[in-house]
Design an enzyme around this catalytic site. Sequence first.
Site, PDB file in Angstrom:
ATOM      1  N   SER A   1      27.590  -0.380  -7.051  1.00 48.34           N
ATOM      2  CA  SER A   1      26.298   0.283  -7.380  1.00 48.34           C
ATOM      3  C   SER A   1      26.945   1.389  -8.366  1.00 48.34           C
ATOM      4  O   SER A   1      26.090   1.947  -9.178  1.00 48.34           O
ATOM      5  CB  SER A   1      25.773   0.988  -6.057  1.00 48.34           C
ATOM      6  OG  SER A   1      26.577   1.509  -5.262  1.00 48.34           O
TER       7      SER A   1
ATOM      8  N   LYS B   1      21.659   4.444 -10.276  1.00 47.55           N
ATOM      9  CA  LYS B   1      20.339   5.628 -10.130  1.00 47.55           C
ATOM     10  C   LYS B   1      19.482   5.827 -11.236  1.00 47.55           C
ATOM     11  O   LYS B   1      18.373   6.101 -11.253  1.00 47.55           O
ATOM     12  CB  LYS B   1      21.238   6.981 -10.032  1.00 47.55           C
ATOM     13  CG  LYS B   1      21.937   6.987  -8.553  1.00 47.55           C
ATOM     14  CD  LYS B   1      20.944   7.319  -7.514  1.00 47.55           C
ATOM     15  CE  LYS B   1      21.736   7.573  -6.238  1.00 47.55           C
ATOM     16  NZ  LYS B   1      20.787   7.507  -4.876  1.00 47.55           N
TER      17      LYS B   1
ATOM     18  N   GLU C   1      16.933  16.263  -5.961  1.00 42.97           N
ATOM     19  CA  GLU C   1      17.944  16.531  -5.050  1.00 42.97           C
ATOM     20  C   GLU C   1      19.252  15.808  -5.574  1.00 42.97           C
ATOM     21  O   GLU C   1      18.958  14.891  -5.917  1.00 42.97           O
ATOM     22  CB  GLU C   1      17.525  16.182  -3.609  1.00 42.97           C
ATOM     23  CG  GLU C   1      17.609  14.931  -3.153  1.00 42.97           C
ATOM     24  CD  GLU C   1      16.780  13.992  -3.737  1.00 42.97           C
ATOM     25  OE1 GLU C   1      15.613  14.175  -4.502  1.00 42.97           O
ATOM     26  OE2 GLU C   1      17.200  12.825  -3.906  1.00 42.97           O
TER      27      GLU C   1
END
Lengths: 268, 406
Positions: free
Chosen positions: B388, B99, B121
């Site tokens: 990830s 991220k 968000e």
Amino acid sequence: MSRLEAKFISLRKAGRKALIPYVTAGDPIASVTVPLMHDMVKAGADVIELGVPFSDPMADGPVIQKASERALVHNTSLHDVFAMVKEFREVDNETPVVLMGYLNPIEVMGYAKFAELAASAGVDAALTVDLPPEEGAEFVAELAKYQLDPIFLIAPTTTEERIAKLCSVASGFIYYVSVKGVTGAATLDTGAVADKMAAIRRHTELPVGVGFGIKDAASAKSIGAVADAVVVGSVLVKQADAHQDNPDAVSPAICAILSEIRGALDSL
Amino acid sequence: MSQQDSINDFMNMPDDRGHFGPYGGRFISETLMAAIEELTDAYESAKKDPEFLAEFDHDLKHYVGRPSPLYFAKSWTEKLGGAQIYIKREDLNHTGAHKVNNTIGQALLAKRMGKKRVIAETGAGQHGVATATVAARFGMECVVYMGAEDIQRQALNVYRMKLLGATVVPVESGSATLKDALNEAMRDWVTNVDDTFYIIGTVAGPHPYPAMVRDFQSIIGREAREQIMEQAGRLPDALVACVGGGSNAIGLFYPFLNDAGVKIYGVEAAGDGIETANHAAPLCAGQPGVLHGNRTYLIEDPNGQIIETHSISAGLDYPGVGPEHAWLKDVGRAEYVAINDDEALAGFHDVTRIEGILPALESSHALAYVTKLAPTMNKDEIIIVNLSGRGDKDIHTVAARDGIEF
């Protein structure tokens, strides 16, 4: 001539401002909506904006979000909304009805079918909040086949270039969003609204309605002084929230507010 | 001839209005249009500016710790007895997931645009933490919207965000999960449009977000391509990544899209199973529609209302998916499959025990698919799977499934 066009012509002749109440279809229960529409006309509504409930109303504040949630508890669908308009038309063939909502329920139904069913129910126009003209050519073309008006929003942040573009595709009336924010947001700057009105009128002869942020007779009066129409939503929908356990009380509460606003507009 | 055969460039999407075939676009209220146009102009100029790109690369290297390793999982490969498995270690990034690649990029853009306040968000909290992290570093005010349900489930990440100086706002509307947090962030943006930058965490939302987030995340695939050439001397035969919104997946896939010999698998969350009502697999079991500013595959009811999703992994618990994935599915360039909660947990345990790597439950969906795919392939074939994020945040969820409470 469309019902909207006829309505605005007669209002202009009479020197009156249009009062456009917004309510969500099926809020708090389905049986409230059609009688409420008739009552609002009696209380001075000129055009009715009927909200089509959606699970994710991104442009709406908490009051109208909750209205959608209440209506969706009993699955109020586009088909139900058409049925309500059809029933309203059995008695009232004059007051224009504008459906306001989001694109996805229409996508799922299909643009052509939506336009056909809306027209046969007696709907006059569609305001699809998340469908800007850049993405809306196909939808607007389907509406045009049935003489349904596409209503587009103009915002305080809309550039003059986009105002021109929006005015070139809109029909019926232009809806000016008077505040930066969601429906039911706080402060209203009448001076800024007047400036933007002038910019919009440079690009269109269509009537201009103003909404978002009008909550009482005083704010309606100050907006009515510069606009052709005043849209009132959240302050009415709050009554459906307050009386959700006693749905019979919803219509009288909403109409009391409308009558007051009507009086203020007629004093202009 | 299939659609795939007739396309010779998969990397030239979207068009200038953000369309990936029929998907993507800009389905937003007029109240957001000026902000989106301002963002588009700023991004178009930034991505051609060597100074901006150099600053981005510098931060990825020195702040995030890139390049992340491409690790040959020898024991796991031998155990499965098929293709050679290489794991792209995005879990080793600063903040523990892919991220941050995107939040660095968007925060640099916010700084360039003179915005002093960022909003985001978050579902599992990973994107919220990555946003709060970069906001702390750039001295920006940070507000994170998070579903009230998710706040309950992810207390650790909520506290991390608060430590980093962010305000976490619980979202009670709708189903009180990720999609509602996104709605609420959009409402904040409309209201505070002058000074606020909205850092979307995935390849969804209105144009330019899907393309911009993909560009920032593509570092994953560019590195993996170089690393596999160096380590194996050739391109892989298959790529595997989990897909919620799909940002880690598109980050890995994008630089390989024009390599016809590379098969691409996106793994969605099947929850209790895609045959049940409790899943989060719009590409496998949904239909096209419009939500959150773009046209894509959605999980919706016959009236077009968005349905609440289910997955053991909060990061995959979203009813939509990035529009580029929708397009890659339709043209046949990528294949989308689904892995249920139990399979994902098995993948989690396997890789933890066999390789000593604790994967996030999101990534565990991709790993679980590898356990199915690898044995069907030859030993000289190569799979790259994107790990990830790390699994520390999921310890409570895994323990609870095993009946353990701390």
